[in-house]
Design a protein around this motif. Structure first.
Motif, mmCIF file in Angstrom:
data_model
loop_
_atom_site.group_PDB
_atom_site.id
_atom_site.type_symbol
_atom_site.label_atom_id
_atom_site.label_comp_id
_atom_site.label_asym_id
_atom_site.label_seq_id
_atom_site.Cartn_x
_atom_site.Cartn_y
_atom_site.Cartn_z
ATOM 1 N N SER A 175 0.508 -1.318 -0.062
ATOM 2 C CA SER A 175 0.075 -0.363 0.207
ATOM 3 C C SER A 175 0.992 1.179 -0.099
ATOM 4 O O SER A 175 0.062 2.170 -0.942
ATOM 5 N N GLU A 176 1.615 1.470 -0.050
ATOM 6 C CA GLU A 176 3.602 2.165 0.385
ATOM 7 C C GLU A 176 3.344 2.551 -1.137
ATOM 8 O O GLU A 176 3.405 4.094 -1.148
ATOM 9 N N ASP B 87 -0.414 3.879 -2.880
ATOM 10 C CA ASP B 87 -1.233 4.694 -1.817
ATOM 11 C C ASP B 87 -2.615 4.416 -1.377
ATOM 12 O O ASP B 87 -3.243 5.533 -1.464
ATOM 13 N N THR B 88 -2.703 4.055 -1.634
ATOM 14 C CA THR B 88 -3.661 2.776 -0.465
ATOM 15 C C THR B 88 -3.872 3.196 0.962
ATOM 16 O O THR B 88 -2.896 2.549 1.630
ATOM 17 N N ARG B 89 -5.086 3.956 1.178
ATOM 18 C CA ARG B 89 -5.551 3.318 2.915
ATOM 19 C C ARG B 89 -5.412 1.767 3.528
ATOM 20 O O ARG B 89 -5.890 1.276 2.585
ATOM 21 N N PRO B 90 -5.001 2.102 5.305
ATOM 22 C CA PRO B 90 -5.209 0.584 5.270
ATOM 23 C C PRO B 90 -6.793 -0.031 5.039
ATOM 24 O O PRO B 90 -8.010 0.801 4.907
ATOM 25 N N SER B 91 -6.716 -1.026 4.872
ATOM 26 C CA SER B 91 -7.364 -1.557 4.857
ATOM 27 C C SER B 91 -8.716 -1.682 5.765
ATOM 28 O O SER B 91 -8.606 -1.426 7.321
ATOM 29 N N GLN B 92 -10.030 -1.465 6.223
ATOM 30 C CA GLN B 92 -10.656 -1.931 6.784
ATOM 31 C C GLN B 92 -10.546 -3.395 7.419
ATOM 32 O O GLN B 92 -10.752 -3.115 8.596
ATOM 33 N N GLU B 93 -10.330 -4.295 6.449
ATOM 34 C CA GLU B 93 -10.019 -5.277 7.197
ATOM 35 C C GLU B 93 -8.960 -5.358 8.109
ATOM 36 O O GLU B 93 -9.155 -6.334 8.994
ATOM 37 N N LEU B 94 -8.112 -4.750 7.939
ATOM 38 C CA LEU B 94 -7.187 -4.584 8.794
ATOM 39 C C LEU B 94 -7.584 -4.355 9.810
ATOM 40 O O LEU B 94 -6.490 -4.274 11.294
ATOM 41 N N SER C 51 6.124 13.786 1.701
ATOM 42 C CA SER C 51 7.170 12.334 0.954
ATOM 43 C C SER C 51 7.098 11.116 0.951
ATOM 44 O O SER C 51 8.054 10.612 0.512
ATOM 45 N N TYR C 52 6.174 10.779 2.252
ATOM 46 C CA TYR C 52 5.212 10.136 1.955
ATOM 47 C C TYR C 52 4.242 9.077 1.465
ATOM 48 O O TYR C 52 4.063 10.405 0.896
ATOM 49 N N SER C 53 3.724 8.008 1.411
ATOM 50 C CA SER C 53 2.857 7.960 0.459
ATOM 51 C C SER C 53 1.569 8.211 0.960
ATOM 52 O O SER C 53 0.908 8.890 2.238
ATOM 53 N N LYS C 54 1.010 8.717 -0.509
ATOM 54 C CA LYS C 54 -0.934 9.134 0.422
ATOM 55 C C LYS C 54 -1.405 8.297 1.457
ATOM 56 O O LYS C 54 -3.116 8.770 2.077
#
Length: 525
Positions: free
Chosen positions: A151-152, A155-162, A332-335
Motif C-alpha cells: 500500500s505504501e 498510495d492505498t489507505r489501510p484496509s478496513q479488514e486490517l 514525501s511519503y505515501s498518500k
C-alpha cells in the motif's frame, strides 16, 4: 531434509549431485544452485538482467548462491519458489531466511532485552512484556507487513479488514496508552489490560514500527491515538459513549486537527476561529487546518480553535457538516497516511461538541504532547535499528573488490557510529518510559516534558546520521525504490517527518533546556 521457507510443506524435491546439475548449463536446459537448492531454467525468461547473466560460466550449472544474494533479497526466492525442483544430495540450507514471527539473530537487530532469552538482563521488562512482543511480532509479520509495503507504493489507505483485526486484538485500544479503557481486556500474548503500562506500549509501538512503510504507518490509526485521547481524558459522558466505542471498534475514524499554514509548532498562532452564536447553541467555525493525518477519511476532527482573543478551545467537528471540505496533500511519503488540508467555511458545530471548558483548550493540547512525542520516539528508535540491521546484512553479503563489504575499515567505522546511536537512544528511551510508568500525570508534566523533548530531538538527529550512513553503505540501491535497498530509500526520504511533527527539533531542544533552567539552583563555580 529441513526446507527453506520458499519450499511448501509436503512438496517432494528431486535429489541431485553437483555433477548432474553441471550438465545443464545452456539456454533451454539450464539449472543453477542457490543455497543447496536446484532451480529450473524458467529464470532465464523472467530474469530482469537478461539471459546472459544466468548463462555465465560461473553461474550456469554452478553454485550461484553468492552471486544471487549479492543482487537480490531473499523474498525473490519466495516469489519464485515453484521453480525450485530439487536439492543437492547430502547438503542442507546454510542461509537464515527472514521467517515471520521469529526474532532476528543479527547483532543489534533487536533491543537488548528482546534478544535470546536470558542472554541480556533488563530491570524494566517482565515475561508478560516478552510474550506481548512475540505475539505482536507474529501479527506484524503475517498480517501487517504484506499490506503495508504494498500500500505504501500504491498510495492505498489501510484496509478496513486490517483495522478490524487490530480492533479485535485490542491493538487500537493499546495505542491510546495505559488506562481504564483497557481494564478487563485480554491483550495479545495473554497480558491483562490492568497490567498494560508504558513499557508495554513501547513494546507494541516498536513492533508496529517494523512494518517498513512510513506513510502507511501514519495511516494506520495515527490520527486515532492523538485525536481520541482528548475525548478519553476531557470528553463528556455522551461524547465518550458516542465516539470512543465505534472508533475502538474500527468502525469510525477520528483525527487531531491543530496545525495550520499559519501555525505549526507555534500553536498559539492559529487563526481558525469558533464564535458562539447568539442563541448559544452552536459555534460558527471558520478557518483551515493543514497536514492533518487521516483526516481525509475521518468521521470527526478533534479541532483546536480560537474562541476569544486570548483563549483556545477544543471542538469535536463531524466531517460531514455543511461547510467542511477536505483534500489530500502530497508529501514525501505515501498518500496512505491520509495527510489532509481542511477548510471550515461558516460551519455550525453544536455547542455540546465542546471538549472540556471554553477557552481552556490549550491545556488539552499540552496534555497530549508528552505522550505523542514519546510514542514518536518509540517509532524513530526502532526504525533506526531496523535500518542498521538491513545495512549489517547487506555489508556481509555484498562483495566488493573481491571481499565482503564489511571487511572495509571505513564501513566498520560507520557501523560503530550507527550501533552506538541505536543503543544510546534505546537506553534513554527505556529510562524515560520507566519513569512514565511510575509517575502520575502531574508528575509527568513536571519532570518529563523537558527530557522527552530532548530525547525526541536527539533521536531524530540520530535518524539523520543513520539515514546518511545507510545510503552510503547501500550506494545506488539506497536511493532506488524497490529492490535490495527499498527500506533504506524509504527511510532516507521520510525520516524528517519525525523531526517536524510533534514539534520541530529546534523548538524541542529549546524547550528541554528551558525546562532545566527553571529548576536551576543558585549554584556557583
Amino acid at each position: 531434509m529441513p526446507s527453506a521457507p520458499f519450499i511448501k510443506a509436503g512438496r517432494d524435491l528431486k535429489v541431485f549431485t553437483r555433477d548432474e546439475v553441471a550438465k545443464h548449463r545452456k539456454e533451454g536446459d539450464l539449472y543453477l544452485i542457490i543455497d543447496s537448492y536446484v532451480w529450473l531454467s524458467k529464470f532465464v525468461d523472467m530474469h530482469p538482467g537478461g539471459a546472459h547473466v544466468l548463462l555465465k560460466a560461473d553461474v550456469a550449472g554452478q553454485d550461484a548462491t553468492k552471486a544471487f544474494f549479492g543482487l537480490h533479497r531473499a523474498d525473490v526466492l519466495t516469489k519464485y519458489g515453484r521453480y525450485a525442483i530439487g536439492q543437492i544430495k547430502g547438503e542442507v540450507s546454510q542461509i537464515i531466511y527472514p521467517t515471520p514471527g521469529v526474532l532476528s539473530t543479527v547483532p543489534y537487530a533487536e533491543p537488548g532485552w528482546l534478544t535470546a532469552k536470558d542472554q541480556y538482563k533488563s530491570p524494566y521488562y517482565t515475561d508478560a512484556h516478552r510474550s506481548l512482543a512475540l505475539a505482536m511480532r507474529s501479527f506484524v509479520d503475517v498480517e501487517l507487513i504484506p499490506e503495508a509495503r504494498a500500500s505504501e507504493l500504491t498510495d492505498t489507505r489501510p484496509s478496513q479488514e486490517l483495522v478490524k483485526k487490530m480492533s479485535d486484538l485490542k491493538i487500537l485500544h493499546m495505542r491510546l496508552g495505559p488506562g481504564k479503557h483497557l481494564h478487563g481486556l485480554t491483550l495479545p500474548g495473554g497480558m491483562r489490560g490492568e497490567d498494560y503500562d508504558y513499557l508495554a506500549e513501547l513494546v507494541v509501538t516498536q513492533e508496529l514500527a517494523r512494518m517498513g512503510a512510513r506513510g502507511f504507518q501514519d495511516g494506520l490509526s495515527a490520527g486515532m491515538w492523538i485525536g481520541l485521547t482528548p475525548i478519553l481524558n476531557y470528553g463528556t459522558d455522551k461524547q465518550k459513549r458516542d465516539i470512543i466505542t465505534p472508533v475502538l471498534a474500527g468502525d469510525k475514524h477520528i483525527a487531531l486537527a491543530i496545525s495550520e499554514a499559519f501555525a505549526g509548532s507555534d500553536v498559539a498562532g492559529m487563526q481558525t476561529t469558533a464564535t458562539l452564536t447568539p442563541d448559544g447553541k452552536h459555534f460558527l467555525v471558520n478557518g483551515t487546518k493543514k497536514w492533518i493525518t487521516n483526516a481525509i477519511w475521518s468521521d470527526w476532527f478533534t479541532t483546536a480553535v480560537k474562541t476569544s482573543d486570548k483563549g483556545m478551545s477544543m471542538l469535536l467537528i463531524p466531517s460531514k457538516l455543511e461547510g467542511v471540505e477536505t483534500k489530500i496533500i502530497s508529501t514525501s511519503y505515501s498518500k496512505a497516511a491520509g495527510t489532509t488540508y481542511i477548510t471550515f467555511d461558516n460551519v455550525l458545530v453544536p455547542a455540546e461538541n465542546l471538549i472540556g471548558k471554553k477557552d481552556e483548550g490549550f491545556k488539552i493540547v499540552l496534555s497530549n504532547f508528552n505522550h505523542e512525542r514519546l510514542v514518536m520516539c518509540h517509532f524513530t528508535a526502532r526504525q533506526c535499528r531496523q535500518v542498521t540491521e538491513e545495512c549489517l546484512k547487506w555489508a556481509h553479503q555484498r562483495q566488493v573488490f573481491g571481499k565482503p563489504l564489511i571487511e572495509q575499515p571505513v564501513i566498520r567505522q560507520k557501523f560503530a557510529s550507527m550501533i552506538s546511536r541505536c543503543e544510546a537512544g534505546q537506553s534513554w528511551l527505556e529510562s524515560i518510559t520507566y519513569q512514565m510508568s511510575k509517575m502520575n500525570y502531574a508528575e509527568q508534566s513536571e519532570h518529563l516534558a523537558g527530557p522527552i523533548a530532548l530525547l525526541k530531538a536527539y533521536l531524530t538527529r540520530c535518524a539523520h546520521e543513520i539515514a546518511d550512513e545507510a545510503v552510503q553503505i547501500f550506494g545506488g540501491r539506497g536511493v532506488t525504490k524497490g529492490g535490495m535497498g527499498s527500506l533504506i530509500e524509504l527511510f532516507h526520504r521520510t525520516y524528517k517527518f519525525d523531526a517536524i511533527l510533534g514539534g520541530s527539533e529546534e523548538i524541542l531542544m529549546d524547550l528541554g533546556v528551558k525546562q532545566a533552567a527553571k529548576k536551576m539552583p543558585r549554584a556557583v563555580l
